[in-house]
Scaffold this active site. Structure first.
Site, mmCIF file in Angstrom:
data_model
loop_
_atom_site.group_PDB
_atom_site.id
_atom_site.type_symbol
_atom_site.label_atom_id
_atom_site.label_comp_id
_atom_site.label_asym_id
_atom_site.label_seq_id
_atom_site.Cartn_x
_atom_site.Cartn_y
_atom_site.Cartn_z
ATOM 1 N N GLU A 102 90.376 2.384 92.614
ATOM 2 C CA GLU A 102 90.928 2.033 91.215
ATOM 3 C C GLU A 102 89.972 1.228 90.947
ATOM 4 O O GLU A 102 89.737 -0.057 91.280
ATOM 5 C CB GLU A 102 92.495 1.271 91.338
ATOM 6 C CG GLU A 102 92.891 1.142 89.938
ATOM 7 C CD GLU A 102 93.030 -0.300 89.600
ATOM 8 O OE1 GLU A 102 92.138 -0.832 89.057
ATOM 9 O OE2 GLU A 102 93.980 -0.924 89.996
ATOM 10 N N CYS A 134 92.531 -4.829 84.972
ATOM 11 C CA CYS A 134 91.978 -3.679 85.024
ATOM 12 C C CYS A 134 92.383 -2.689 83.827
ATOM 13 O O CYS A 134 91.731 -1.677 83.703
ATOM 14 C CB CYS A 134 92.075 -3.047 86.471
ATOM 15 S SG CYS A 134 93.676 -2.802 87.058
#
Length: 671
Positions: free
Chosen positions: A256, A295
């Site tokens: 990720e 993120c």
């Protein structure tokens, strides 16, 4: 100086050779050290495999789910200690709620899903059985069983608690031990959380270990039974992904990575609409929460050309009201970045963005905390007037409180700009127009792991652009890493092997602990409705007497219920229908009569009928036909100490043994 330990093979190991200092994000003072190059990482893997794995696999899914719930509740009781430590990461109390409470909440969701959506067994059935032979004695079934290795979780600095728990929860629920490696900069918070989890006594030995510092050559010793997950930069992910041992052994690897997430203001959401205000609020929140170190934060802001000036003015007004300072201080809305190293990286990236876009808010050389030794930066808003010609605004991520407004001409243009991010974790669209939402979805969904739509109808309940939820997939294609986390039980299956098993109904029933049609039945026992949950066995069967269906039954049911559909009342019209030979019984009449054939009326272990699944009507029943019922115990799932759910396979047949209906009946039965 705080000594950040590792937890290896059941023992706490202090920092040693190669230990690195850790500074407070707020003061710049060194507050801790972590790392030990002499850590026996090969021994940790062996301990996980030889001790933790067998202990977890011996448990059923429901036992692991109960363990997760107990751990989460224990952490909730002791979360203040995690809050207190987290201030030095630069996080505010509001940020703690995202990280600490968010991580605990995620663990509770997986605990609940494990109890409700997984069997009280050690094998997970992935879909229904497939009949592979004509005679019904050869079936196939996909199953999932725990990998017999270890999950190595390499996490980012921005969420030292949530980042660990959102991965550990599905890992442990799957029955796989974990080795957690947090980013060194915030590892002291993760270490405190692991100490609480180990100290709770709920985890079996070897289920969870911690590496504070580097993982050494651990990745060089993994094989096909192990998993590596990574959260962080694309460059680091690329290096890990290319590890020769991981490639040679096809070790599962999930990344990720950073991504240039975007938010689109719909063409219908102009100034004065609830959607416009919502859009501005979402952007401001995502720029400043965790000082922009998320993120999922909004990096690109896409606005109809006509509304660019209004959007910039509104966002600037909101950002001007954000108080930056010590996160412990009352009134602080945004704290510091995690470190001065990270601050300098953001400033470098801002210079690249500034070559293509005008900074319209925020000067890192002139704001309230510019003289601090801490890692403070103001929120910085840019305006890129020509996003088609620009490159850096679509390629460079300043991982901090930085975002860029850019205009779009129409929805095709907006989608093209979205897709120039080359894959992201999330894109949001603020619109009240369903056609806008559909057009963006068709044009851009393939480039995003999540599309978040919000408007006046959903805004009171919506959780926000930047909030990954455990129920939904978190991850994204391309630049975002191509991986997938969360997503409910989907996440658990990432730590399991899907295997196709083939065999007779009895074999599949034995493996999956779920009765398969054609497997052995036991019909010589007392009526199953008279027996408590614990006495019922898969395959226990009740065969009812027959009941003849009359024309009077059909007409009475039709007039009583109001269902006078012509197939039940008009013989000529029914014959003209290709599905019916003439007037036929209602399907729900058959179900009602079936219940009368198998129900025991007296009080007993059956507490409630909670529904039915997979109902199918296969053949019409005419007046003069008789029906009978076969009721078989298909599955059992304990719900609490008082009762459990029984899933019954119900088959209705005629006097000629033709199957006319099948379904699964659910009852709650006392223990």
């Amino acid at each position: 100086m705080r000594q950040v330990h590792s937890f290896a093979a059941g023992a706490w190991v202090p920092p040693g050779l190669g230990a690195r200092p850790i500074a407070s994000a707020v003061t710049g003072d060194v507050i801790a050290e972590a790392g030990n190059d002499a850590l026996d990482v090969r021994g940790m893997r062996a301990y996980a495999r030889d001790v933790g794995g067998p202990a977890l696999r011996a448990m059923k899914f429901h036992e692991r789910a109960k363990m997760l719930k107990a751990l989460a509740l224990y952490l909730r009781e002791h979360r203040q200690a995690l809050y207190d430590l987290s201030f030095d990461t630069g996080a505010t109390q509001a940020d703690h709620l995202i990280d600490v409470d968010g991580g605990i909440g995620t663990m509770l969701v997986f605990a609940s899903k494990g109890r409700r959506e997984m069997p009280d067994a050690q094998v997970y059935l992935d879909g229904p059985p497939e009949q592979l032979g004509r005679g019904g004695q050869f079936f196939g079934q996909h199953i999932c069983t725990p990998l017999q290795g270890v999950a190595v979780h390499i996490n980012a600095f921005n969420f030292p608690v949530w980042g660990m728990l959102e991965k550990v929860a599905p890992t442990l629920l799957a029955g796989v031990p974990a080795i957690v490696k947090p980013a060194t900069a915030t590892s002291y918070v993760t270490e405190a959380c692991v100490r609480l989890m180990i100290g709770s006594g709920y985890l079996p030995d070897g289920a969870l270990q911690l590496v504070s510092g580097g993982v050494g050559d651990l990745l060089d010793h993994l094989d096909c039974q192990d998993v590596v997950t990574f959260t962080g930069s694309a460059d680091t992910a690329r290096g890990l992904r290319g590890n020769p041992n991981l490639l040679n052994n096809a070790v599962r690897f999930t990344a990720e990575q950073d991504s240039l997430n975007a938010s689109v203001l719909g063409p219908d959401a102009g100034p004065g609409t609830p959607e416009f205000d919502l859009f501005v609020n979402e952007v401001q929140r995502e720029m400043t929460a965790k000082a922009g170190q998320k993120c999922t934060a909004i990096r690109r802001i896409m606005v109809p050309e006509a509304h660019v000036e209004a959007v910039i003015a509104a966002i600037k007004q909101r950002l001007a009201n954000v108080t930056i300072g010590d996160p412990r201080a009352e009134g602080t809305k945004m704290g510091a970045l995690v470190s001065n190293t990270q601050k300098n990286d953001v400033i470098e990236k801002v210079e690249q963005i500034g070559a293509e876009a005008e900074r319209v808010f925020g000067d890192p050389a002139d704001f309230a905390m510019s003289d601090s030794r801490g890692a403070f930066l103001p929120p910085m808003l840019f305006h890129c007037a020509d996003p088609d010609a620009a490159q850096a605004v679509h390629d460079v991520e300043a991982f901090g409180p930085v975002s860029t407004v850019m205009p779009y001409r129409d929805l095709n243009h907006a989608a093209a700009l979205l897709n120039r991010g080359k894959g992201s974790l999330v894109a949001s669209v603020i619109t009240h127009d369903g056609d806008v939402a559909r057009e963006i979805t068709m044009a851009s969904a393939a480039f995003h792991g999540r599309l978040y739509f919000n408007n006046r109808d959903s805004m009171a309940e919506a959780t926000g652009h930047g909030a990954p939820l455990p129920h939904m997939v978190h991850g994204g294609p391309g630049r975002a890493g191509g991986g997938e986390e969360l997503g409910g039980i989907r996440a658990v299956k990432h730590y399991m092997q899907r295997t196709a098993i083939q065999g007779s109904p009895d074999i599949l029933t034995s493996i999956g602990q779920r009765w398969v049609p054609g497997a052995a039945e036991a019909a010589d026992k007392p009526h199953p409705f008279r027996r408590p949950f614990g006495d019922l066995v898969l395959g226990d069967t009740f065969n009812s007497p027959s009941r003849k269906i009359t024309l009077d039954d059909i007409e009475t049911f039709a007039h009583f219920t109001g269902d006078t559909f012509y197939a039940h009342m008009d013989n000529d019209a029914a014959k003209a229908n290709p599905f019916f030979p003439g007037r036929v019984a209602h399907g729900y009449l058959l179900l009602s009569f079936a219940a009368g054939l198998f129900v025991q009326p007296d009080p007993g272990p059956v507490l409630a009928n909670t529904g039915l699944d997979n109902l199918r009507f296969m053949k019409p029943v005419e007046a003069g036909d008789s029906i009978k019922v076969r009721l078989t115990v298909k599955a059992k799932t304990p719900r609490n100490d008082e009762y459990g759910e029984v899933r019954w396979h119900v088959t209705l047949t005629t006097q000629d043994d033709d199957v006319v209906a099948e379904y699964e009946l659910l009852t709650m039965n006392a223990h």
